[in-house]
Design a protein around this motif. Structure first.
Motif, PDB file in Angstrom:
ATOM      1  N   ALA A  11       0.820  -1.203   0.000  1.00  0.00           N
ATOM      2  CA  ALA A  11       0.000   0.000   0.000  1.00  0.00           C
ATOM      3  C   ALA A  11       0.858   1.260   0.000  1.00  0.00           C
ATOM      4  N   ARG A  12       2.101   1.132   0.457  1.00  0.00           N
ATOM      5  CA  ARG A  12       2.976   2.301   0.537  1.00  0.00           C
ATOM      6  C   ARG A  12       3.709   2.581  -0.770  1.00  0.00           C
ATOM      7  N   GLN A  13       3.642   1.657  -1.704  1.00  0.00           N
ATOM      8  CA  GLN A  13       4.307   1.867  -2.986  1.00  0.00           C
ATOM      9  C   GLN A  13       3.330   2.469  -3.972  1.00  0.00           C
ATOM     10  N   PHE A  14       3.856   3.336  -4.854  1.00  0.00           N
ATOM     11  CA  PHE A  14       2.997   4.000  -5.827  1.00  0.00           C
ATOM     12  C   PHE A  14       3.811   4.316  -7.075  1.00  0.00           C
ATOM     13  N   PRO A  15       3.143   4.411  -8.217  1.00  0.00           N
ATOM     14  CA  PRO A  15       3.852   4.812  -9.429  1.00  0.00           C
ATOM     15  C   PRO A  15       4.100   6.323  -9.405  1.00  0.00           C
ATOM     16  N   MET A  16       5.079   6.768 -10.149  1.00  0.00           N
ATOM     17  CA  MET A  16       5.390   8.203 -10.217  1.00  0.00           C
ATOM     18  C   MET A  16       4.282   8.931 -10.967  1.00  0.00           C
ATOM     19  N   ALA A  48      10.555  18.468 -12.620  1.00  0.00           N
ATOM     20  CA  ALA A  48       9.687  18.184 -13.765  1.00  0.00           C
ATOM     21  C   ALA A  48      10.317  17.137 -14.682  1.00  0.00           C
ATOM     22  N   ASN A  49      11.614  17.259 -14.934  1.00  0.00           N
ATOM     23  CA  ASN A  49      12.298  16.268 -15.768  1.00  0.00           C
ATOM     24  C   ASN A  49      12.276  14.889 -15.110  1.00  0.00           C
ATOM     25  N   PHE A  50      12.523  14.864 -13.808  1.00  0.00           N
ATOM     26  CA  PHE A  50      12.534  13.603 -13.069  1.00  0.00           C
ATOM     27  C   PHE A  50      11.171  12.919 -13.122  1.00  0.00           C
ATOM     28  N   THR A  51      10.101  13.661 -12.804  1.00  0.00           N
ATOM     29  CA  THR A  51       8.768  13.045 -12.780  1.00  0.00           C
ATOM     30  C   THR A  51       8.337  12.625 -14.180  1.00  0.00           C
ATOM     31  N   ALA A  52       8.655  13.440 -15.194  1.00  0.00           N
ATOM     32  CA  ALA A  52       8.291  13.072 -16.566  1.00  0.00           C
ATOM     33  C   ALA A  52       9.035  11.809 -16.995  1.00  0.00           C
ATOM     34  N   HIS A  53      10.279  11.694 -16.603  1.00  0.00           N
ATOM     35  CA  HIS A  53      11.078  10.525 -16.970  1.00  0.00           C
ATOM     36  C   HIS A  53      10.512   9.245 -16.347  1.00  0.00           C
ATOM     37  N   HIS A  54      10.076   9.332 -15.103  1.00  0.00           N
ATOM     38  CA  HIS A  54       9.647   8.136 -14.381  1.00  0.00           C
ATOM     39  C   HIS A  54       8.141   7.885 -14.433  1.00  0.00           C
ATOM     40  N   ASP A  56       6.058   7.387 -16.883  1.00  0.00           N
ATOM     41  CA  ASP A  56       5.615   6.368 -17.836  1.00  0.00           C
ATOM     42  C   ASP A  56       6.227   5.000 -17.595  1.00  0.00           C
ATOM     43  N   SER A  57       7.100   4.874 -16.624  1.00  0.00           N
ATOM     44  CA  SER A  57       7.802   3.605 -16.428  1.00  0.00           C
ATOM     45  C   SER A  57       6.896   2.528 -15.818  1.00  0.00           C
ATOM     46  N   GLY A  58       5.912   2.931 -15.053  1.00  0.00           N
ATOM     47  CA  GLY A  58       5.046   1.966 -14.395  1.00  0.00           C
ATOM     48  C   GLY A  58       5.651   1.357 -13.141  1.00  0.00           C
ATOM     49  N   ARG A  59       6.860   1.744 -12.813  1.00  0.00           N
ATOM     50  CA  ARG A  59       7.504   1.212 -11.607  1.00  0.00           C
ATOM     51  C   ARG A  59       6.854   1.798 -10.364  1.00  0.00           C
ATOM     52  N   ARG A  60       6.846   1.001  -9.313  1.00  0.00           N
ATOM     53  CA  ARG A  60       6.242   1.417  -8.053  1.00  0.00           C
ATOM     54  C   ARG A  60       7.303   1.373  -6.970  1.00  0.00           C
ATOM     55  N   TYR A  61       7.444   2.468  -6.253  1.00  0.00           N
ATOM     56  CA  TYR A  61       8.371   2.554  -5.134  1.00  0.00           C
ATOM     57  C   TYR A  61       7.676   3.287  -4.001  1.00  0.00           C
ATOM     58  N   GLY A  62       8.271   3.188  -2.826  1.00  0.00           N
ATOM     59  CA  GLY A  62       7.786   3.944  -1.687  1.00  0.00           C
ATOM     60  C   GLY A  62       8.265   5.385  -1.779  1.00  0.00           C
ATOM     61  N   ALA A  63       7.729   6.241  -0.922  1.00  0.00           N
ATOM     62  CA  ALA A  63       8.049   7.666  -0.955  1.00  0.00           C
ATOM     63  C   ALA A  63       9.545   7.916  -0.753  1.00  0.00           C
ATOM     64  N   MET A  64      10.169   7.211   0.186  1.00  0.00           N
ATOM     65  CA  MET A  64      11.593   7.426   0.441  1.00  0.00           C
ATOM     66  C   MET A  64      12.436   6.958  -0.734  1.00  0.00           C
ATOM     67  N   ALA A  65      12.051   5.870  -1.375  1.00  0.00           N
ATOM     68  CA  ALA A  65      12.804   5.384  -2.538  1.00  0.00           C
ATOM     69  C   ALA A  65      12.711   6.384  -3.689  1.00  0.00           C
TER      70      ALA A  65
END
Length: 132
Positions: A11-16, A48-54, A56-65
């Motif tokens: 539940a703590r992981q989310f996509p960008m 903005a560059n960081f969030t745009a890059h990630h 579309d990846s579909g990867r899920r990480y926690g907030a700290m990651a």
């Protein structure tokens, strides 16, 4: 990874997302761990560059990651933006020798030409000849 080989998605992981903002305390802690100054600020263009890059990846990480990934992104940008000091060939990591060495055939031809020249007519740099 779970026992069945599937990635864990808690539940703590989310996509960008494009509107993601890091927690300021987590960001400061991640900067300190990465060796960045305590006062490191988030450049809106970098975020903005960081969030745009990630996004579309579909990867899920926690907030700290995600925050740590952002700090790594910022650190990489900072290291690429610093120019190296000048101060001669060795300061820039260049060697004194030419970048292309002679082939064996070229070296033989050079030696042959030197043997054919009269010995008295040559003056090498740094050589002292009386009367000149």
């Amino acid at each position: 990874m779970a026992d069945d080989g599937q990635p864990l998605t808690g539940a703590r992981q989310f996509p960008m997302t494009l509107d993601w903002q890091p927690d300021s305390e987590q960001f400061t802690a991640a900067c300190l761990r990465a060796g960045l100054p305590f006062e490191t600020m988030i450049n809106p263009a970098q975020l903005a560059n960081f969030t745009a890059h990630h996004a579309d990846s579909g990867r899920r990480y926690g907030a700290m990651a995600w925050t740590q990934k952002l700090v790594d992104w910022i650190r990489r940008d900072l290291s690429q933006s610093h120019t190296k000091p000048t101060g001669g060939a060795h300061a820039n990591g260049r060697q004194r020798t030419p970048s292309r060495r002679l082939t064996a055939a070229e070296a033989r031809e050079r030696d042959r030409q030197q043997r054919e020249q009269p010995a008295g007519g040559q003056c090498f740099e740094g050589e002292w000849r009386p009367g000149h």
